[in-house]
Design an enzyme around this catalytic site. Structure first.
Site, PDB file in Angstrom:
ATOM      1  N   GLY A 141       0.758  -1.256  -0.081  1.00  0.00           N
ATOM      2  CA  GLY A 141       0.007   0.104   0.122  1.00  0.00           C
ATOM      3  C   GLY A 141       0.777   1.230  -0.010  1.00  0.00           C
ATOM      4  O   GLY A 141       0.588   2.262  -0.765  1.00  0.00           O
ATOM      5  N   THR A 156      -4.887   1.426  12.227  1.00  0.00           N
ATOM      6  CA  THR A 156      -4.315   2.024  13.343  1.00  0.00           C
ATOM      7  C   THR A 156      -3.793   3.237  12.888  1.00  0.00           C
ATOM      8  O   THR A 156      -2.935   3.213  11.816  1.00  0.00           O
ATOM      9  CB  THR A 156      -3.240   1.019  13.523  1.00  0.00           C
ATOM     10  OG1 THR A 156      -3.299  -0.170  13.114  1.00  0.00           O
ATOM     11  CG2 THR A 156      -2.777   1.040  14.812  1.00  0.00           C
ATOM     12  N   LYS A 213      -5.922  -7.133   3.598  1.00  0.00           N
ATOM     13  CA  LYS A 213      -5.687  -8.629   3.558  1.00  0.00           C
ATOM     14  C   LYS A 213      -6.880  -9.269   2.923  1.00  0.00           C
ATOM     15  O   LYS A 213      -8.150  -8.783   2.980  1.00  0.00           O
ATOM     16  CB  LYS A 213      -5.926  -9.459   4.955  1.00  0.00           C
ATOM     17  CG  LYS A 213      -5.110 -10.804   5.189  1.00  0.00           C
ATOM     18  CD  LYS A 213      -4.722 -11.126   6.548  1.00  0.00           C
ATOM     19  CE  LYS A 213      -4.054 -12.326   6.818  1.00  0.00           C
ATOM     20  NZ  LYS A 213      -5.115 -13.448   6.858  1.00  0.00           N
ATOM     21  N   SER A 246       0.714  -7.414  -9.573  1.00  0.00           N
ATOM     22  CA  SER A 246       2.074  -8.180  -9.318  1.00  0.00           C
ATOM     23  C   SER A 246       3.317  -7.250  -9.343  1.00  0.00           C
ATOM     24  O   SER A 246       3.466  -6.411 -10.090  1.00  0.00           O
ATOM     25  CB  SER A 246       2.078  -9.277 -10.195  1.00  0.00           C
ATOM     26  OG  SER A 246       3.121  -9.984 -10.165  1.00  0.00           O
ATOM     27  N   GLY A 247       4.307  -7.552  -8.669  1.00  0.00           N
ATOM     28  CA  GLY A 247       5.695  -7.368  -8.618  1.00  0.00           C
ATOM     29  C   GLY A 247       6.320  -6.929  -7.462  1.00  0.00           C
ATOM     30  O   GLY A 247       7.463  -6.433  -7.264  1.00  0.00           O
ATOM     31  N   GLY A 248       5.653  -7.642  -6.486  1.00  0.00           N
ATOM     32  CA  GLY A 248       6.154  -7.499  -4.975  1.00  0.00           C
ATOM     33  C   GLY A 248       6.455  -5.936  -4.535  1.00  0.00           C
ATOM     34  O   GLY A 248       5.743  -5.196  -5.350  1.00  0.00           O
ATOM     35  N   LYS A 307      -4.934 -12.910 -12.061  1.00  0.00           N
ATOM     36  CA  LYS A 307      -3.832 -12.877 -11.189  1.00  0.00           C
ATOM     37  C   LYS A 307      -3.550 -14.207 -10.539  1.00  0.00           C
ATOM     38  O   LYS A 307      -2.343 -14.637 -10.223  1.00  0.00           O
ATOM     39  CB  LYS A 307      -4.109 -11.563 -10.071  1.00  0.00           C
ATOM     40  CG  LYS A 307      -3.150 -11.663  -9.196  1.00  0.00           C
ATOM     41  CD  LYS A 307      -1.754 -11.157  -9.440  1.00  0.00           C
ATOM     42  CE  LYS A 307      -0.571 -11.019  -8.614  1.00  0.00           C
ATOM     43  NZ  LYS A 307      -0.443 -11.652  -7.194  1.00  0.00           N
ATOM     44  N   HIS A 330      -1.708 -16.186 -12.854  1.00  0.00           N
ATOM     45  CA  HIS A 330      -0.266 -15.638 -12.692  1.00  0.00           C
ATOM     46  C   HIS A 330       0.422 -16.315 -11.596  1.00  0.00           C
ATOM     47  O   HIS A 330       1.641 -16.790 -11.882  1.00  0.00           O
ATOM     48  CB  HIS A 330      -0.282 -14.130 -12.855  1.00  0.00           C
ATOM     49  CG  HIS A 330       0.891 -13.423 -12.170  1.00  0.00           C
ATOM     50  ND1 HIS A 330       1.464 -13.692 -11.129  1.00  0.00           N
ATOM     51  CD2 HIS A 330       1.907 -12.698 -12.976  1.00  0.00           C
ATOM     52  CE1 HIS A 330       2.620 -13.059 -11.054  1.00  0.00           C
ATOM     53  NE2 HIS A 330       3.076 -12.466 -12.019  1.00  0.00           N
ATOM     54  N   ASN A 331      -0.055 -16.232 -10.542  1.00  0.00           N
ATOM     55  CA  ASN A 331       0.559 -16.980  -9.225  1.00  0.00           C
ATOM     56  C   ASN A 331       0.742 -18.451  -9.430  1.00  0.00           C
ATOM     57  O   ASN A 331       1.900 -19.006  -8.951  1.00  0.00           O
ATOM     58  CB  ASN A 331      -0.227 -16.632  -7.919  1.00  0.00           C
ATOM     59  CG  ASN A 331      -0.004 -15.419  -7.522  1.00  0.00           C
ATOM     60  OD1 ASN A 331       0.354 -14.449  -8.381  1.00  0.00           O
ATOM     61  ND2 ASN A 331      -0.232 -15.020  -6.384  1.00  0.00           N
ATOM     62  N   GLU A 360       3.805 -18.851 -11.429  1.00  0.00           N
ATOM     63  CA  GLU A 360       4.672 -18.119 -10.481  1.00  0.00           C
ATOM     64  C   GLU A 360       5.231 -19.596  -9.439  1.00  0.00           C
ATOM     65  O   GLU A 360       6.459 -19.928  -9.471  1.00  0.00           O
ATOM     66  CB  GLU A 360       4.373 -17.052  -9.533  1.00  0.00           C
ATOM     67  CG  GLU A 360       5.255 -16.743  -8.447  1.00  0.00           C
ATOM     68  CD  GLU A 360       4.743 -15.555  -7.521  1.00  0.00           C
ATOM     69  OE1 GLU A 360       4.061 -14.528  -8.090  1.00  0.00           O
ATOM     70  OE2 GLU A 360       4.442 -15.822  -6.403  1.00  0.00           O
TER      71      GLU A 360
HETATM   72  C1  6PG Z   1       2.896 -11.074  -7.169  1.00  0.00           C
HETATM   73  C2  6PG Z   1       2.961 -12.180  -6.086  1.00  0.00           C
HETATM   74  C3  6PG Z   1       2.142 -11.913  -4.633  1.00  0.00           C
HETATM   75  C4  6PG Z   1       2.307 -13.068  -3.926  1.00  0.00           C
HETATM   76  C5  6PG Z   1       3.320 -13.707  -3.221  1.00  0.00           C
HETATM   77  C6  6PG Z   1       3.093 -14.834  -2.308  1.00  0.00           C
HETATM   78  O1  6PG Z   1       2.744 -11.231  -8.073  1.00  0.00           O
HETATM   79  O2  6PG Z   1       3.561 -10.045  -6.534  1.00  0.00           O
HETATM   80  O3  6PG Z   1       2.394 -13.228  -6.771  1.00  0.00           O
HETATM   81  O4  6PG Z   1       1.117 -11.187  -4.942  1.00  0.00           O
HETATM   82  O5  6PG Z   1       1.200 -12.535  -2.880  1.00  0.00           O
HETATM   83  O6  6PG Z   1       4.278 -14.152  -4.470  1.00  0.00           O
HETATM   84  O7  6PG Z   1       2.588 -16.029  -2.793  1.00  0.00           O
HETATM   85  P1  6PG Z   1       2.616 -17.223  -1.837  1.00  0.00           P
HETATM   86  O8  6PG Z   1       2.922 -16.749  -0.369  1.00  0.00           O
HETATM   87  O9  6PG Z   1       1.296 -17.797  -1.902  1.00  0.00           O
HETATM   88  O10 6PG Z   1       3.798 -18.036  -2.354  1.00  0.00           O
END
Ligand code: 6PG
Length: 477
Positions: free
Chosen positions: A15, A35, A76, A129-131, A183, A186-187, A190
């Site tokens: 965020g 908070t 969450k 996505s992208g951390g 998405k 995508h995961n 991943e």
């Molecule tokens: C992303 C990732 C992200 C995801 C983590 C954790 O695209 O930036 O997919 O959104 O939350 O990679 O995934 P896991 O904890 O299930 O491995």
């Protein structure tokens, strides 16, 4: 005082970085966190000196935004998202828009789009996505919902997204929960690529006797090839090179071999099973995490069931990037994308998402975790043939299979004889072999089903549905 362009709820790392990204791109912002002290810390820290203000109460937060309001929720997934929607709804006005940027289950998003739209608000379920780095510098974004809602955020997300040769890594995905569905897939991909690279590491370590630096050098080599150049290969190299400053030992070797998950990989596999899409490489990666979590049982079992001894086999030479191993990794990576794309194609028909496959490949080319050079080939394949049933039959991918299948076969055979599990590599081989076999043994499965349960069967020599009284005509010795 002029009102802010953009609102953010949830000051976790993602965020914080997304709001800094929006502000940097010219969108004055207001932030809210459950908070308040966190909001204050952010405003005095990373948010200081920027066009970002905070709000202690949701009503005040909403009041500070220009209309129609554009509010991104980074909370969450699950009940926490529903709670925020419920708390903020009384303060929203017609046309205001909520965007869920978390990893929500696509059916939850489907429901929320309907609920919110019935109250004349807009709702977008957007995969991001992208951390944390991607969120700040430019993520890949997958927004789904009603098209007019997307149009209200198009300018914002196009500026915030990663940019590649042919545009920003964001595009309207489709209606309802389609953004979160894409998405999720995508995961799933991943998970698979993470597991494939881990299997390659395990083989290089246990069969090849290579150390972290040597394996990292192979990753560097792979990252310089068209087929494997990708973010995940790049960070694998980085992870393998990291050493504990205390004793100089590779940190990876000190990490507990148990991998958890937050749910998206599971949802990918469940959706695939429900929709009848074949995703064995992705499933194998999920199951590998489940198996890894059973650490205590594995320790016990290793002392009870004797293991095969490792019989050295040729993984390749370091100077040519471990050619057969690379073949195996390339084909498993291709299979992961192929299975994910296939799942989306089937889901698109089932849910009327009308997914644009080349566009999805395009927005995954930058910013996201599975970004890779291969995605250009995937984009090209689907641009050439929008109805392509499976990536594996596109000419460029056919050539890859033909060139690399014997490498995959040798690696899987060697691993099997040494008792080393390679779930993603071996399921990829089975996947390709099944896909390229016009007659599989399911004729016998059908016979058995009909024998014990009169489930009937079709025939290849005549049209219709058939049943045989097997117990009467079949002979038993
Ligand atoms: C992303 C990732 C992200 C995801 C983590 C954790 O695209 O930036 O997919 O959104 O939350 O990679 O995934 P896991 O904890 O299930 O491995």
């Amino acid at each position: 005082m002029s009102k802010a362009h953009f609102g953010l709820i949830g000051l976790g790392v993602m965020g914080e970085n997304l709001v800094l990204n929006a502000e940097r791109n010219g969108f004055s912002s207001v932030v809210f966190n459950r908070t308040y002290s966190k909001t204050q810390d952010f405003l005095q820290g990373r948010g200081a000196g920027k066009s970002i203000e905070g709000a202690k109460e949701l009503q005040d937060f909403v009041g500070k935004l220009e209309r129609p309001r554009r509010i991104l929720m980074m909370v969450k997934a699950g009940p926490a998202t529903d709670a925020v929607i419920e708390q903020i709804s009384p303060f929203l006005e017609e046309g205001d828009l909520l965007i869920d940027g978390g990893n929500s289950e696509f059916r939850d998003t489907e429901r929320r789009v309907k609920d919110l739209e019935s109250k004349s608000f807009g709702y977008i379920g957007m995969g991001v996505s992208g951390g944390s780095k991607g969120a700040l510098e430019g993520p890949s974004m997958m927004p789904g919902g009603t098209k007019s809602s997307y149009e209200a955020i198009e300018n914002l997300v196009c500026k915030m997204a990663a940019q590649v040769n042919d545009g920003p890594c964001v595009a309207y995905i489709g209606p309802g929960g389609s953004g979160h569905f894409v998405k999720t897939v995508h995961n799933g991909i991943e998970y698979a690529i993470e597991q494939i690279l881990s299997e390659a590491y395990d083989l290089m370590k246990r069969v090849g006797g290579m150390n972290g630096k040597e394996i990292a050098d192979v990753m560097a080599f792979w990252n310089n090839t068209e087929e494997l150049s990708s973010y995940l290969v790049e960070i694998t190299e980085i992870c393998l090179r990291a050493k504990d400053s205390q004793d100089g030992i590779e940190i990876v070797e000190k990490i507990m071999d148990k991998a958890g998950q937050k749910g998206t990989g599971l949802w990918t596999v469940v959706s695939a099973l429900e929709l009848g899409a074949s995703v064995p490489t992705i499933y194998a990666s999920l199951n590998a995490r489940v198996m890894s979590s059973m650490k205590n049982q594995r320790i016990t079992a290793e002392s009870i069931i004797s293991r095969s001894t490792i019989k050295p086999f040729h993984l390749g030479n370091q100077k040519d990037g471990m050619a057969p191993l690379m073949d195996a990794v390339v084909l498993a990576t291709i299979a992961s994308y192929a299975q994910g794309m296939e799942l989306m194609r089937i889901a698109s028909k089932e849910f009327n998402y009308n997914l644009n496959m080349p566009s999805i490949a395009q927005i995954w080319k930058g910013g996201c975790i599975i970004r890779s050079e291969l995605l250009q080939r995937i984009q090209d394949a689907y641009s050439l043939n929008k109805e392509l049933p499976n990536l594996l039959i596109d000419p460029w991918f056919v050539e890859q299979i033909e060139r690399r299948i014997s490498g995959l076969e040798k690696i899987v055979a060697g691993a099997v004889q040494s008792g080393i599990p390679v779930p993603c590599l071996s399921s990829t081989l089975d996947y390709i072999n099944s896909y390229r076999t016009s007659r599989l043994p399911q004729n016998l499965v059908q016979a058995m089903r009909d024998c014990f349960g009169s489930h009937t069967y079709e025939r290849i020599d005549k049209v219709g549905t058939f049943h045989t009284n097997w117990l009467e005509i079949g002979e038993k010795k």
